[in-house]
Design an enzyme around this catalytic site. Sequence first.
Site, short mmCIF file in Angstrom:
data_model
loop_
_atom_site.label_atom_id
_atom_site.label_comp_id
_atom_site.label_asym_id
_atom_site.label_seq_id
_atom_site.Cartn_x
_atom_site.Cartn_y
_atom_site.Cartn_z
N ARG A 1 65.77 63.20 30.74
CA ARG A 1 66.39 64.48 31.09
C ARG A 1 67.69 64.23 31.82
O ARG A 1 67.72 63.48 32.80
CB ARG A 1 65.41 65.20 32.02
CG ARG A 1 65.44 66.67 31.90
CD ARG A 1 64.29 67.29 32.61
NE ARG A 1 64.26 67.04 34.04
CZ ARG A 1 63.81 67.92 34.93
NH1 ARG A 1 63.35 69.08 34.53
NH2 ARG A 1 63.77 67.64 36.21
N THR B 1 72.48 68.73 33.45
CA THR B 1 72.29 69.84 32.51
C THR B 1 70.81 70.17 32.30
O THR B 1 70.47 71.22 31.77
CB THR B 1 72.87 69.49 31.13
OG1 THR B 1 72.12 68.37 30.61
CG2 THR B 1 74.34 69.11 31.21
N ASP C 1 58.44 63.42 41.27
CA ASP C 1 58.88 62.76 40.03
C ASP C 1 57.74 61.89 39.50
O ASP C 1 57.41 60.85 40.08
CB ASP C 1 60.13 61.92 40.30
CG ASP C 1 60.75 61.40 39.02
OD1 ASP C 1 60.02 60.79 38.21
OD2 ASP C 1 61.95 61.61 38.82
N ASP D 1 58.60 58.13 38.54
CA ASP D 1 58.87 57.30 39.71
C ASP D 1 57.58 57.02 40.48
O ASP D 1 57.38 55.91 40.96
CB ASP D 1 59.87 58.01 40.65
CG ASP D 1 61.29 57.90 40.12
OD1 ASP D 1 61.50 57.19 39.13
OD2 ASP D 1 62.18 58.53 40.72
C1 PRP Z 1 60.28 63.83 33.14
C2 PRP Z 1 58.89 64.10 32.58
C3 PRP Z 1 59.19 64.83 31.31
C4 PRP Z 1 60.41 65.62 31.67
C5 PRP Z 1 59.98 67.04 31.90
O1 PRP Z 1 60.85 62.76 32.49
O2 PRP Z 1 58.11 62.96 32.38
O3 PRP Z 1 59.44 63.99 30.20
O4 PRP Z 1 60.95 65.05 32.87
O5 PRP Z 1 61.06 67.84 32.13
P1 PRP Z 1 61.52 69.02 31.15
O6 PRP Z 1 60.30 69.79 30.80
O7 PRP Z 1 62.48 69.79 32.01
O8 PRP Z 1 62.20 68.40 29.96
P2 PRP Z 1 62.24 62.07 32.89
O9 PRP Z 1 63.35 62.60 32.05
O10 PRP Z 1 62.43 62.18 34.39
O11 PRP Z 1 62.03 60.56 32.43
P3 PRP Z 1 61.03 59.42 32.94
O12 PRP Z 1 59.64 59.79 32.47
O13 PRP Z 1 61.56 58.22 32.25
O14 PRP Z 1 61.13 59.35 34.45
N1 URA Z 2 59.87 65.74 35.86
C1 URA Z 2 59.10 65.32 36.87
O1 URA Z 2 58.74 64.14 36.93
N2 URA Z 2 58.72 66.21 37.81
C2 URA Z 2 59.08 67.49 37.76
O2 URA Z 2 58.68 68.27 38.66
C3 URA Z 2 59.90 67.92 36.70
C4 URA Z 2 60.27 67.03 35.75
#
Ligand code: PRP
Ligand code: URA
Length: 212
Positions: free
Chosen positions: A107, A111, A204, A207
Amino acid sequence: MISAHSSVKVAKHPLIQNALTQLRDYRTPSSEFRRLSLQLSRLLIYEAMVGLSAKEIGVETPMGPGKGVVLTDYVILAPVLRAGLVLSEAAQDLFPGARIYHVGLRRDEETLKAISYYSKLPEKLPAESSVFILDPMLATGGSAVAAISLFSNLKVQSIHLVSFLSAPEGIKHVQENFPNVQITTGAIDDHLNEHGYIVPGLGDAGDRIFGT
Ligand code: PRP
Ligand code: URA
């Protein structure tokens, strides 16, 4: 408002709610967060797979012939990297024969749009495929919609989305684009904050699972 079309199942089992509450707690350290995530993942996958098809077969027990069932769906797991890997690990335990197609999405922090960085899907899948898109967080729904879009033209039998937590905005986004997708989630939280995080949520997910 959450539409009545698409099926949204909020899994209320006390074991699920107990694990989810511990995951929400900011004091839960990464090692424990990962263990609880695996536990919650198993329980949610179990709930999400309740509708899998099966056919009757004969089985020879040490005492003689009996009757049983064998699953007939072609199960596809589609973990959204990276946080979805924990759900995929749990699902593989329950369903070792599943095919796995990883979906790389991140993400954009400004944006909030999902940016694709990896996917390697075949041009065709068996018609009896049941696809399980795995991502702990359904926030704006951008990642879920992007992941579902990859499978929606492949004429599969069903597409499911499994998440620990959802925001109402994310559910609405999925329902508007894919009313037939079946969502299984541990909770629908209150709202998204200005950074697109679920409130109260759990922070998160990636993380906290990976300790980064
Ligand atoms: C997080 C989560 C989803 C996304 C959800 O991933 O695991 O994939 O955000 O958000 P959305 O519904 O607004 O699209 P992130 O992009 O942080 O990647 P990661 O899992 O690699 O930390
Ligand atoms: N991705 C995350 O990991 N946590 C949130 O709350 C939203 C998006």
